[in-house]
Every structure is written in C-alpha cells, then in structure tokens.
Scaffold this motif. Structure first.
Motif, PDB file in Angstrom:
ATOM      1  N   PRO A  59     -15.137  44.646  -1.274  1.00  0.00           N
ATOM      2  CA  PRO A  59     -16.541  44.612  -1.691  1.00  0.00           C
ATOM      3  C   PRO A  59     -17.424  43.833  -0.722  1.00  0.00           C
ATOM      4  O   PRO A  59     -17.004  42.826  -0.143  1.00  0.00           O
ATOM      5  CB  PRO A  59     -16.487  43.931  -3.060  1.00  0.00           C
ATOM      6  CG  PRO A  59     -15.249  43.097  -3.035  1.00  0.00           C
ATOM      7  CD  PRO A  59     -14.295  43.770  -2.085  1.00  0.00           C
ATOM      8  N   HIS A  60     -18.655  44.324  -0.569  1.00  0.00           N
ATOM      9  CA  HIS A  60     -19.646  43.713   0.314  1.00  0.00           C
ATOM     10  C   HIS A  60     -20.954  43.499  -0.444  1.00  0.00           C
ATOM     11  O   HIS A  60     -21.227  44.192  -1.419  1.00  0.00           O
ATOM     12  CB  HIS A  60     -19.926  44.616   1.516  1.00  0.00           C
ATOM     13  CG  HIS A  60     -18.753  44.813   2.400  1.00  0.00           C
ATOM     14  ND1 HIS A  60     -17.787  45.764   2.161  1.00  0.00           N
ATOM     15  CD2 HIS A  60     -18.382  44.191   3.533  1.00  0.00           C
ATOM     16  CE1 HIS A  60     -16.879  45.702   3.105  1.00  0.00           C
ATOM     17  NE2 HIS A  60     -17.212  44.762   3.959  1.00  0.00           N
ATOM     18  N   ALA A  61     -21.745  42.574   0.061  1.00  0.00           N
ATOM     19  CA  ALA A  61     -23.078  42.311  -0.476  1.00  0.00           C
ATOM     20  C   ALA A  61     -24.082  42.498   0.648  1.00  0.00           C
ATOM     21  O   ALA A  61     -23.794  42.205   1.806  1.00  0.00           O
ATOM     22  CB  ALA A  61     -23.154  40.881  -1.017  1.00  0.00           C
ATOM     23  N   LEU A  62     -25.261  42.975   0.303  1.00  0.00           N
ATOM     24  CA  LEU A  62     -26.335  43.153   1.271  1.00  0.00           C
ATOM     25  C   LEU A  62     -27.500  42.270   0.859  1.00  0.00           C
ATOM     26  O   LEU A  62     -27.947  42.321  -0.288  1.00  0.00           O
ATOM     27  CB  LEU A  62     -26.777  44.621   1.319  1.00  0.00           C
ATOM     28  CG  LEU A  62     -27.741  44.990   2.441  1.00  0.00           C
ATOM     29  CD1 LEU A  62     -27.028  44.961   3.793  1.00  0.00           C
ATOM     30  CD2 LEU A  62     -28.320  46.380   2.198  1.00  0.00           C
ATOM     31  N   ARG A  63     -27.952  41.453   1.799  1.00  0.00           N
ATOM     32  CA  ARG A  63     -29.088  40.560   1.550  1.00  0.00           C
ATOM     33  C   ARG A  63     -30.256  40.962   2.432  1.00  0.00           C
ATOM     34  O   ARG A  63     -30.060  41.415   3.565  1.00  0.00           O
ATOM     35  CB  ARG A  63     -28.710  39.116   1.858  1.00  0.00           C
ATOM     36  CG  ARG A  63     -27.670  38.576   0.894  1.00  0.00           C
ATOM     37  CD  ARG A  63     -27.471  37.081   1.059  1.00  0.00           C
ATOM     38  NE  ARG A  63     -26.477  36.613   0.130  1.00  0.00           N
ATOM     39  CZ  ARG A  63     -26.717  36.286  -1.138  1.00  0.00           C
ATOM     40  NH1 ARG A  63     -27.942  36.383  -1.620  1.00  0.00           N
ATOM     41  NH2 ARG A  63     -25.747  35.866  -1.922  1.00  0.00           N
ATOM     42  N   ASP A  64     -31.465  40.757   1.911  1.00  0.00           N
ATOM     43  CA  ASP A  64     -32.645  41.036   2.723  1.00  0.00           C
ATOM     44  C   ASP A  64     -32.891  39.870   3.671  1.00  0.00           C
ATOM     45  O   ASP A  64     -32.149  38.879   3.674  1.00  0.00           O
ATOM     46  CB  ASP A  64     -33.865  41.368   1.851  1.00  0.00           C
ATOM     47  CG  ASP A  64     -34.396  40.193   1.054  1.00  0.00           C
ATOM     48  OD1 ASP A  64     -34.009  39.026   1.298  1.00  0.00           O
ATOM     49  OD2 ASP A  64     -35.234  40.437   0.150  1.00  0.00           O
TER      50      ASP A  64
END
Length: 165
Positions: A59-64
């Motif tokens: 799993p990965h997370a994307l941040r602005d």
C-alpha cells in the motif's frame, strides 16, 4: 522511497498505520469498504489491516504539495510479468481534481520499477463510472473477465482491465 516527479506537486510514500487511520475516515460503511478493497475485506477495517495489505499488495499514500493525504492505492506482482493495482481511493473532499489520475500514474511508475513487469491489471466495479473512464483513458482495456459479488442484496459486477507498461 518517495517518488516526487518533477513539477507534480505530490509525494508517493509507503502507507503507515498513522496514514491508514486517515484513510479509514473516507470509508464509512461495509459497502464503501467492499468498493475500495474488494468483497473479501474484513469489516470493520483497521489501520493495521490496511498497512499489512493482502495477497502481497504494497500500500501507498499520495500527499499533495502541502502534505495533505489525498489518495491511496496498492501494487503487487501477480505473475512473472504482471503487476496488479488495487485499493485505489481518493479523499472524498479531493475528488474531481485529478488525484485519482495522479495516484494511478504514480503506481504505474512504481510498476515500471519492478523488474520484468510489462503488464498491469486491475478490477473495477461497473457502477464506478468515473474510475472506469479514468482507467480507460489511461490505456486499460477489458480482458473479457468479469466477477460478481452480492453486496447488501445488490449484485455488483467487477470488470478486469489490463494495459501494457
């Protein structure tokens, strides 16, 4: 390893228990959980379950650019030359702003980093028309395989899509 494509204004990072707790705020029902993670997902979801993944999903997370969590998604190898994207979800407050596309592009870039992967596949429920349109626009095509599951008395059909890298 963080992925920060030039001029992208976002960061792809591993999903942590803390980040997963933020993601769970976007999933308010069993129905939401099945749409996000498939019919075999445990309910209620926990941060630990999201971080552990299933069947090899990473799993990965994307941040602005301001560090706000805006999307999540996972990637795993399913065969010698095949990768699978799953569990793609965008913060409801950030939908319609291109974050799903950015998440998918980041996961496709990550798939290119996996030795030998030359095809990526995914599943999507047919009622999720925005996701179907996005995946089609990104070059995913139906394989002809479909799966069905019953959720709250409704039959949901999942299309299998794939594309070359």
């Amino acid at each position: 390893m963080d992925v920060r494509p030039p001029g992208s204004g976002h960061v792809l990072e591993p999903l942590t228990v803390h980040t997963a707790a933020e993601v769970l705020a976007w999933v308010s029902s069993r129905r939401d959980a099945v749409q996000f993670a498939g019919p075999d997902v445990a309910w209620p979801l926990t941060p630990e379950l999201l971080v552990a993944g299933t069947s090899g999903h990473v799993p990965h997370a994307l941040r602005d650019v301001d560090g706000r969590l805006v999307a999540t998604g996972s990637l795993r190898r399913t065969g010698e030359r095949v990768g699978r994207i799953g569990r793609v979800l965008v913060d409801p407050a950030a939908r319609g702003r291109g974050w799903g596309r950015r998440m998918m592009l980041a996961l496709l870039d990550r798939a290119r980093d996996l030795p030998g992967i030359d095809v990526v596949e995914l599943g999507v429920y047919t009622f999720n028309t925005a996701a179907v349109a996005l995946y089609t626009d990104l070059g995913f095509r139906p394989t002809g395989a479909e799966r069905s599951t019953v959720v709250a008395g409704e039959v949901w059909i999942s299309l299998e899509l794939r594309r070359p890298l």
